[in-house]
Design a protein around this motif. Sequence first.
Motif, PDB file in Angstrom:
ATOM      1  N   SER A  99      13.259   4.644  -5.580  1.00 48.35           N
ATOM      2  CA  SER A  99      13.416   4.021  -4.637  1.00 48.35           C
ATOM      3  C   SER A  99      12.387   3.002  -4.298  1.00 48.35           C
ATOM      4  O   SER A  99      11.161   2.940  -4.813  1.00 48.35           O
ATOM      5  CB  SER A  99      13.911   4.582  -3.333  1.00 48.35           C
ATOM      6  OG  SER A  99      13.017   5.207  -2.855  1.00 48.35           O
ATOM      7  N   ARG A 100      12.538   2.144  -3.276  1.00 49.59           N
ATOM      8  CA  ARG A 100      11.476   1.105  -2.638  1.00 49.59           C
ATOM      9  C   ARG A 100      11.310   0.997  -1.271  1.00 49.59           C
ATOM     10  O   ARG A 100      12.294   1.074  -0.601  1.00 49.59           O
ATOM     11  CB  ARG A 100      11.596  -0.140  -3.361  1.00 49.59           C
ATOM     12  CG  ARG A 100      10.766  -1.268  -2.738  1.00 49.59           C
ATOM     13  CD  ARG A 100      11.077  -2.786  -3.448  1.00 49.59           C
ATOM     14  NE  ARG A 100      11.011  -2.650  -4.764  1.00 49.59           N
ATOM     15  CZ  ARG A 100      11.132  -3.981  -5.460  1.00 49.59           C
ATOM     16  NH1 ARG A 100      11.606  -5.171  -5.115  1.00 49.59           N
ATOM     17  NH2 ARG A 100      11.003  -3.719  -6.955  1.00 49.59           N
ATOM     18  N   LEU A 101      10.173   1.111  -0.720  1.00 52.17           N
ATOM     19  CA  LEU A 101       9.945   0.913   0.721  1.00 52.17           C
ATOM     20  C   LEU A 101       8.829  -0.142   0.819  1.00 52.17           C
ATOM     21  O   LEU A 101       7.937  -0.336   0.260  1.00 52.17           O
ATOM     22  CB  LEU A 101       9.514   2.101   1.204  1.00 52.17           C
ATOM     23  CG  LEU A 101       9.296   2.329   3.012  1.00 52.17           C
ATOM     24  CD1 LEU A 101      10.287   2.096   3.826  1.00 52.17           C
ATOM     25  CD2 LEU A 101       8.386   3.571   3.225  1.00 52.17           C
ATOM     26  N   THR A 102       9.198  -0.954   1.933  1.00 54.11           N
ATOM     27  CA  THR A 102       8.310  -2.183   2.036  1.00 54.11           C
ATOM     28  C   THR A 102       7.612  -2.034   3.612  1.00 54.11           C
ATOM     29  O   THR A 102       8.349  -1.635   4.428  1.00 54.11           O
ATOM     30  CB  THR A 102       9.112  -3.339   2.048  1.00 54.11           C
ATOM     31  OG1 THR A 102       9.770  -3.703   0.916  1.00 54.11           O
ATOM     32  CG2 THR A 102       8.397  -4.749   2.448  1.00 54.11           C
ATOM     33  N   ARG A 103       6.458  -2.078   3.705  1.00 57.20           N
ATOM     34  CA  ARG A 103       5.738  -2.420   4.863  1.00 57.20           C
ATOM     35  C   ARG A 103       5.162  -3.669   4.891  1.00 57.20           C
ATOM     36  O   ARG A 103       4.665  -4.201   4.047  1.00 57.20           O
ATOM     37  CB  ARG A 103       4.723  -1.244   4.888  1.00 57.20           C
ATOM     38  CG  ARG A 103       5.278   0.233   5.042  1.00 57.20           C
ATOM     39  CD  ARG A 103       5.571   0.553   6.546  1.00 57.20           C
ATOM     40  NE  ARG A 103       5.940   1.907   6.675  1.00 57.20           N
ATOM     41  CZ  ARG A 103       7.218   2.285   6.554  1.00 57.20           C
ATOM     42  NH1 ARG A 103       8.213   1.638   6.436  1.00 57.20           N
ATOM     43  NH2 ARG A 103       7.416   3.650   6.710  1.00 57.20           N
TER      44      ARG A 103
ATOM     45  N   TRP B 273      -5.273 -11.582  -3.632  1.00 56.15           N
ATOM     46  CA  TRP B 273      -5.352 -10.362  -3.692  1.00 56.15           C
ATOM     47  C   TRP B 273      -5.833  -9.544  -5.009  1.00 56.15           C
ATOM     48  O   TRP B 273      -5.363 -10.321  -6.083  1.00 56.15           O
ATOM     49  CB  TRP B 273      -3.788  -9.777  -3.734  1.00 56.15           C
ATOM     50  CG  TRP B 273      -3.272 -10.386  -2.246  1.00 56.15           C
ATOM     51  CD1 TRP B 273      -2.115 -11.072  -1.966  1.00 56.15           C
ATOM     52  CD2 TRP B 273      -3.705  -9.614  -1.011  1.00 56.15           C
ATOM     53  NE1 TRP B 273      -1.953 -10.996  -0.501  1.00 56.15           N
ATOM     54  CE2 TRP B 273      -2.893 -10.226   0.069  1.00 56.15           C
ATOM     55  CE3 TRP B 273      -4.493  -8.638  -0.422  1.00 56.15           C
ATOM     56  CZ2 TRP B 273      -2.954  -9.882   1.500  1.00 56.15           C
ATOM     57  CZ3 TRP B 273      -4.517  -8.323   0.633  1.00 56.15           C
ATOM     58  CH2 TRP B 273      -3.669  -8.910   1.790  1.00 56.15           C
ATOM     59  N   ASP B 274      -6.645  -8.684  -5.023  1.00 52.51           N
ATOM     60  CA  ASP B 274      -7.092  -8.112  -6.295  1.00 52.51           C
ATOM     61  C   ASP B 274      -6.092  -6.921  -6.328  1.00 52.51           C
ATOM     62  O   ASP B 274      -6.425  -5.907  -5.658  1.00 52.51           O
ATOM     63  CB  ASP B 274      -8.555  -7.573  -5.941  1.00 52.51           C
ATOM     64  CG  ASP B 274      -9.208  -6.970  -6.964  1.00 52.51           C
ATOM     65  OD1 ASP B 274      -8.417  -6.764  -8.158  1.00 52.51           O
ATOM     66  OD2 ASP B 274     -10.316  -6.461  -7.255  1.00 52.51           O
ATOM     67  N   THR B 275      -5.312  -6.931  -7.127  1.00 54.87           N
ATOM     68  CA  THR B 275      -4.287  -5.848  -7.242  1.00 54.87           C
ATOM     69  C   THR B 275      -4.459  -4.996  -8.675  1.00 54.87           C
ATOM     70  O   THR B 275      -3.427  -4.031  -8.890  1.00 54.87           O
ATOM     71  CB  THR B 275      -2.642  -6.602  -7.518  1.00 54.87           C
ATOM     72  OG1 THR B 275      -2.930  -7.374  -8.454  1.00 54.87           O
ATOM     73  CG2 THR B 275      -2.568  -7.211  -6.088  1.00 54.87           C
ATOM     74  N   LYS B 276      -5.552  -5.138  -9.296  1.00 57.22           N
ATOM     75  CA  LYS B 276      -5.543  -4.474 -10.656  1.00 57.22           C
ATOM     76  C   LYS B 276      -5.671  -3.012 -10.421  1.00 57.22           C
ATOM     77  O   LYS B 276      -5.301  -2.262 -11.400  1.00 57.22           O
ATOM     78  CB  LYS B 276      -6.788  -5.120 -11.431  1.00 57.22           C
ATOM     79  CG  LYS B 276      -8.235  -4.705 -10.716  1.00 57.22           C
ATOM     80  CD  LYS B 276      -9.378  -5.306 -11.666  1.00 57.22           C
ATOM     81  CE  LYS B 276     -10.539  -5.011 -10.603  1.00 57.22           C
ATOM     82  NZ  LYS B 276     -11.778  -5.834 -11.614  1.00 57.22           N
TER      83      LYS B 276
ATOM     84  N   HIS C  77       1.766   1.400  -8.730  1.00 61.12           N
ATOM     85  CA  HIS C  77       2.768   2.050  -7.974  1.00 61.12           C
ATOM     86  C   HIS C  77       2.948   1.042  -6.711  1.00 61.12           C
ATOM     87  O   HIS C  77       3.973   1.153  -6.022  1.00 61.12           O
ATOM     88  CB  HIS C  77       2.310   3.124  -7.294  1.00 61.12           C
ATOM     89  CG  HIS C  77       1.872   4.286  -8.015  1.00 61.12           C
ATOM     90  ND1 HIS C  77       2.817   5.123  -8.741  1.00 61.12           N
ATOM     91  CD2 HIS C  77       0.671   4.686  -8.600  1.00 61.12           C
ATOM     92  CE1 HIS C  77       2.247   6.046  -9.704  1.00 61.12           C
ATOM     93  NE2 HIS C  77       0.899   5.709  -9.486  1.00 61.12           N
ATOM     94  N   PHE C  78       2.341  -0.039  -6.682  1.00 62.05           N
ATOM     95  CA  PHE C  78       2.506  -0.857  -5.494  1.00 62.05           C
ATOM     96  C   PHE C  78       2.539  -2.441  -6.135  1.00 62.05           C
ATOM     97  O   PHE C  78       2.012  -2.701  -7.148  1.00 62.05           O
ATOM     98  CB  PHE C  78       1.203  -0.952  -4.684  1.00 62.05           C
ATOM     99  CG  PHE C  78       1.125   0.373  -3.859  1.00 62.05           C
ATOM    100  CD1 PHE C  78       1.931   0.698  -2.734  1.00 62.05           C
ATOM    101  CD2 PHE C  78       0.445   1.278  -4.260  1.00 62.05           C
ATOM    102  CE1 PHE C  78       2.190   1.870  -1.922  1.00 62.05           C
ATOM    103  CE2 PHE C  78       0.323   2.683  -3.868  1.00 62.05           C
ATOM    104  CZ  PHE C  78       0.882   2.918  -2.470  1.00 62.05           C
ATOM    105  N   SER C  79       3.377  -3.120  -5.134  1.00 67.83           N
ATOM    106  CA  SER C  79       3.070  -4.731  -5.513  1.00 67.83           C
ATOM    107  C   SER C  79       3.028  -5.307  -3.984  1.00 67.83           C
ATOM    108  O   SER C  79       3.205  -4.752  -3.078  1.00 67.83           O
ATOM    109  CB  SER C  79       4.517  -5.228  -6.019  1.00 67.83           C
ATOM    110  OG  SER C  79       5.471  -4.919  -5.122  1.00 67.83           O
TER     111      SER C  79
END
Length: 233
Positions: free
Chosen positions: A200-204, A220-223, A228-230
């Motif tokens: 599932s997915r949960l957004t904060r 954003w540095d997302t590497k 697990h996150f976007s």
Amino acid sequence: MCIRDRSYLDVQLNPGQVLLPFTEENQEKIMVPIIFTPRDIEKYAETITFDFNGIYKASVQIAGEGIPLVLELIRPEDQFLDFGVVKVKGESTRTASLINKSKKAVGIKIFPENEKEFEKCCLTLSTQEKNEFILRPNEVLPIEIKYQPSLRMPVFKLDIMLQIKDSETRKLTTVSGVSHGIEVKFIEDTLGFGSVVKGSRLTRQLQMANFGDIDAKFTWDTKNILKHFSIAV
């Protein structure tokens, strides 16, 4: 001693002093300070007569000239130096040049009126390291003021003073400026997701604000979180 009443001459010799004959055993001398304080811009000439017991007289010719003291900035507009808006960690420099248009050399000092505030505002003055300058006739002294703000600060306005040896102290110039920068903060310092069902997915929502004075561009540095996150803006 005989001298006419002249306010511009001060002969510092007390009456009744005794000067013994000059011999090998007695080589006493009396030094007579004569102070010249011109009251007007003109040439002066005076004769001072020293009377020794009414037997011998010696005359001394005194000559001098009252001249104007002319110390000024080459560019009158440099009486106010504005750095404008400087970014934090940036640098800006302003230069004012002082010229001596007098007929004689002049001893001067140049310093901030409030040295603590000057330093607090991240300002440096090129003349601060040297205690005194001797400015010869027609000589020019460049005065460099550097502004290197290390943090955001409001508009400041500070005076730089000119002290003339054996004379007055007056304002030379006023410097002003302001430092703008970026101050980005997160409203929350922790973002908790708790337990989430697999697949599932949960957004904060994460709130971020720029409390600075200029636009803050960012990416954003997302590497390290892509597994697990976007992040969506």
